[in-house]
Design an enzyme around this catalytic site. Structure first.
Site, PDB file in Angstrom:
ATOM      1  N   ARG A   1      38.579  33.850  57.470  1.00  0.00           N
ATOM      2  CA  ARG A   1      37.490  34.017  56.496  1.00  0.00           C
ATOM      3  C   ARG A   1      37.010  35.463  56.388  1.00  0.00           C
ATOM      4  NH1 ARG A   1      32.442  33.926  57.035  1.00  0.00           N
ATOM      5  NH2 ARG A   1      32.474  32.846  59.023  1.00  0.00           N
TER       6      ARG A   1
ATOM      7  N   TYR B   1      37.138  31.819  29.473  1.00  0.00           N
ATOM      8  CA  TYR B   1      37.677  30.613  30.111  1.00  0.00           C
ATOM      9  C   TYR B   1      36.545  29.608  30.391  1.00  0.00           C
ATOM     10  CZ  TYR B   1      39.724  27.780  33.849  1.00  0.00           C
ATOM     11  OH  TYR B   1      40.155  26.744  34.635  1.00  0.00           O
TER      12      TYR B   1
ATOM     13  N   ASP C   1      38.907  39.656  33.231  1.00  0.00           N
ATOM     14  CA  ASP C   1      39.797  38.622  33.740  1.00  0.00           C
ATOM     15  C   ASP C   1      41.173  38.933  33.146  1.00  0.00           C
ATOM     16  OD1 ASP C   1      41.321  36.300  34.033  1.00  0.00           O
ATOM     17  OD2 ASP C   1      39.558  34.997  33.964  1.00  0.00           O
TER      18      ASP C   1
ATOM     19  N   LYS D   1      48.047  30.968  37.824  1.00  0.00           N
ATOM     20  CA  LYS D   1      48.816  31.090  36.596  1.00  0.00           C
ATOM     21  C   LYS D   1      50.042  31.992  36.813  1.00  0.00           C
ATOM     22  CE  LYS D   1      45.270  28.719  35.522  1.00  0.00           C
ATOM     23  NZ  LYS D   1      44.048  29.269  34.935  1.00  0.00           N
TER      24      LYS D   1
HETATM   25  C1  LIG Z   1      42.692  29.166  35.206  1.00  0.00           C
HETATM   26  C2  LIG Z   1      41.846  30.307  34.846  1.00  0.00           C
HETATM   27  C3  LIG Z   1      40.748  30.673  35.625  1.00  0.00           C
HETATM   28  C4  LIG Z   1      40.309  29.883  36.840  1.00  0.00           C
HETATM   29  O1  LIG Z   1      41.246  29.931  37.860  1.00  0.00           O
HETATM   30  P1  LIG Z   1      41.415  28.776  38.978  1.00  0.00           P
HETATM   31  O2  LIG Z   1      42.575  29.280  39.763  1.00  0.00           O
HETATM   32  O3  LIG Z   1      41.642  27.483  38.273  1.00  0.00           O
HETATM   33  O4  LIG Z   1      40.148  28.756  39.764  1.00  0.00           O
HETATM   34  C5  LIG Z   1      40.046  31.802  35.260  1.00  0.00           C
HETATM   35  N1  LIG Z   1      40.370  32.512  34.158  1.00  0.00           N
HETATM   36  C6  LIG Z   1      41.418  32.193  33.377  1.00  0.00           C
HETATM   37  C7  LIG Z   1      41.733  33.026  32.190  1.00  0.00           C
HETATM   38  C8  LIG Z   1      42.188  31.073  33.685  1.00  0.00           C
HETATM   39  O5  LIG Z   1      43.215  30.748  32.890  1.00  0.00           O
END
Ligand SMILES: *Cc1c(COP(=O)(O)O)cnc(C)c1O
Length: 377
Positions: free
Chosen positions: A46, A100, A172, A197
């Protein structure tokens, strides 16, 4: 050899692993208990400082051209930790309106508990952010290309606005991945990822990442230890293994997406195609300026019933999530935007017949054949 100067595909494979005497892969260190008498700083999962966490965090840092990188147990852990590291009671933050859904939900349900104010923009122009700036605005948060309409925000302009107003900029970068877009080099302060992703890329791990400067990294690190969204060693290993082929995968996905976008744009059973690589895209010029590739995501409106069309597809599977090696299709109306009213969806430009494709690494001709069949019956 200076690692920072290596090209992206090489960084993906090698990261910082210089010593191969014990094998070319970093072994999985499963321990949660470490020697407190050793000279090293105290190791504990952690604390985000075990071997596997550090190794893969450094690789992502290298890929994003940052000074500090940390991996998390999910994209949301990376995002919420970044926000809570920077924002405090009485601060104000501006978020792009169409971010998102999970991030939107986290902001609206959590931030006010901490006494943090927030606003969402109406559109993606720099002016729509500028208009919302208050005396106590401390952070601006963007997502480009956006989901699901692949809108493109001018990253350098947002970064410039933030710099001149003493505001921290966050992006992001999940959709583009560091293969197609390097926001830190355009002046952005903090990059976040859902590693679930493209970084993971095989639809089988959940993780996240933050890359930033040394100073902001120190703040993110303190909050990260307190919130505890650390990643386990097995998943760190899988993420590192996935990253070895990141450039290979994303370049192929980008090439395939471009080909599919062109095919769909010419099809008389398709209304609109949203892909930043098409010259018809309203922000194509900005995309060309700030992206090295236009990415593996696209969306389109199919004439007729979207569910019926999806059911006729064979190779392309309906699935939420994105970024895997397999091509998947999803309906924003049924998934990411299901909680909105029909009016809100219409306002956001999400039509019932809108479908989003996450393009994989299959042969593009097979994907086109699959689409062609579904469009012709
Ligand atoms: C999936 C996604 C998230 C969140 O990610 P997790 O791994 O599901 O917590 C944040 N931003 C975007 C653009 C996403 O596609």
């Amino acid at each position: 050899m200076e690692i920072e100067k290596l090209n992206t595909a090489t960084k993906c494979v090698h990261g910082l692993s210089e010593n191969v005497s014990q094998g070319v892969n970093t072994p999985i260190h499963t321990s949660t208990a470490y020697d407190y008498l050793s000279d090293d700083p105290l190791n504990y999962p952690r604390y985000f400082n075990t071997v596997n966490q550090k190794e893969v965090g450094e690789k992502i840092r290298l890929l994003e051209h940052g000074e500090f990188g940390l991996v998390f147990s999910s994209g949301m852990a990376a995002i919420t930790t970044s926000l809570l590291a920077v924002l405090k009671k009485g601060d104000h933050a501006i978020f792009q309106g169409d971010i998102y859904g999970g991030t939107h939900y986290a902001i609206t349900s959590e931030l006010s508990k901490f006494g943090i104010e927030f606003s969402f923009t109406d559109d993606i122009t720099v002016q729509s952010f500028e208009r919302l700036i208050q005396k106590n605005t401390r952070l601006i948060y963007i997502e480009t290309p956006s989901n699901p309409l692949l809108k493109i925000i001018d990253i350098a302009s947002i970064a410039g606005l933030c710099q001149s107003s003493n505001i921290i900029s966050v992006i992001d970068n999940t959709f583009a991945s560091p293969i197609n877009q390097l926001p830190l080099t355009l002046g952005i302060d903090i990059v976040t990822h859902s590693g679930t992703k493209y970084l993971g890329g095989h639809s089988d791990i959940t993780c996240g990442a933050v890359v930033t400067s040394k100073d902001l990294g120190a703040e993110v690190y303190k909050t990260a230890v307190n919130l505890g969204g650390s990643l386990d060693p097995q998943t760190c290993y899988l993420l590192d293994r996935s990253l070895k082929t990141l450039a290979l995968r994303v370049n192929e996905q980008t090439k395939n997406a471009h080909q599919l976008a062109r095919y769909l744009a010419d099809h008389d059973k398709i209304d609109n195609v949203y892909y930043p690589g098409l010259t018809s895209h309203p922000n194509h010029d900005i995309a060309k300026k700030q992206m090295t590739g236009f990415g593996g995501m696209l969306s389109f409106e199919v004439k007729g019933d979207a569910d019926e069309f999806v059911k006729k597809l064979n190779l392309i599977k309906p699935a939420i999530s994105l970024g895997g090696v397999e091509t998947t299709v999803s309906s924003p109306e049924r998934t990411s935007h299901a909680k909105l009213t029909a009016d809100q969806r219409a306002h956001a430009g999400i039509k019932p017949n809108l479908l989003r494709l996450s393009v994989g690494i299959e042969d593009a001709n097979d994907l086109i054949t699959d689409l062609e069949k579904a469009l012709s019956i």
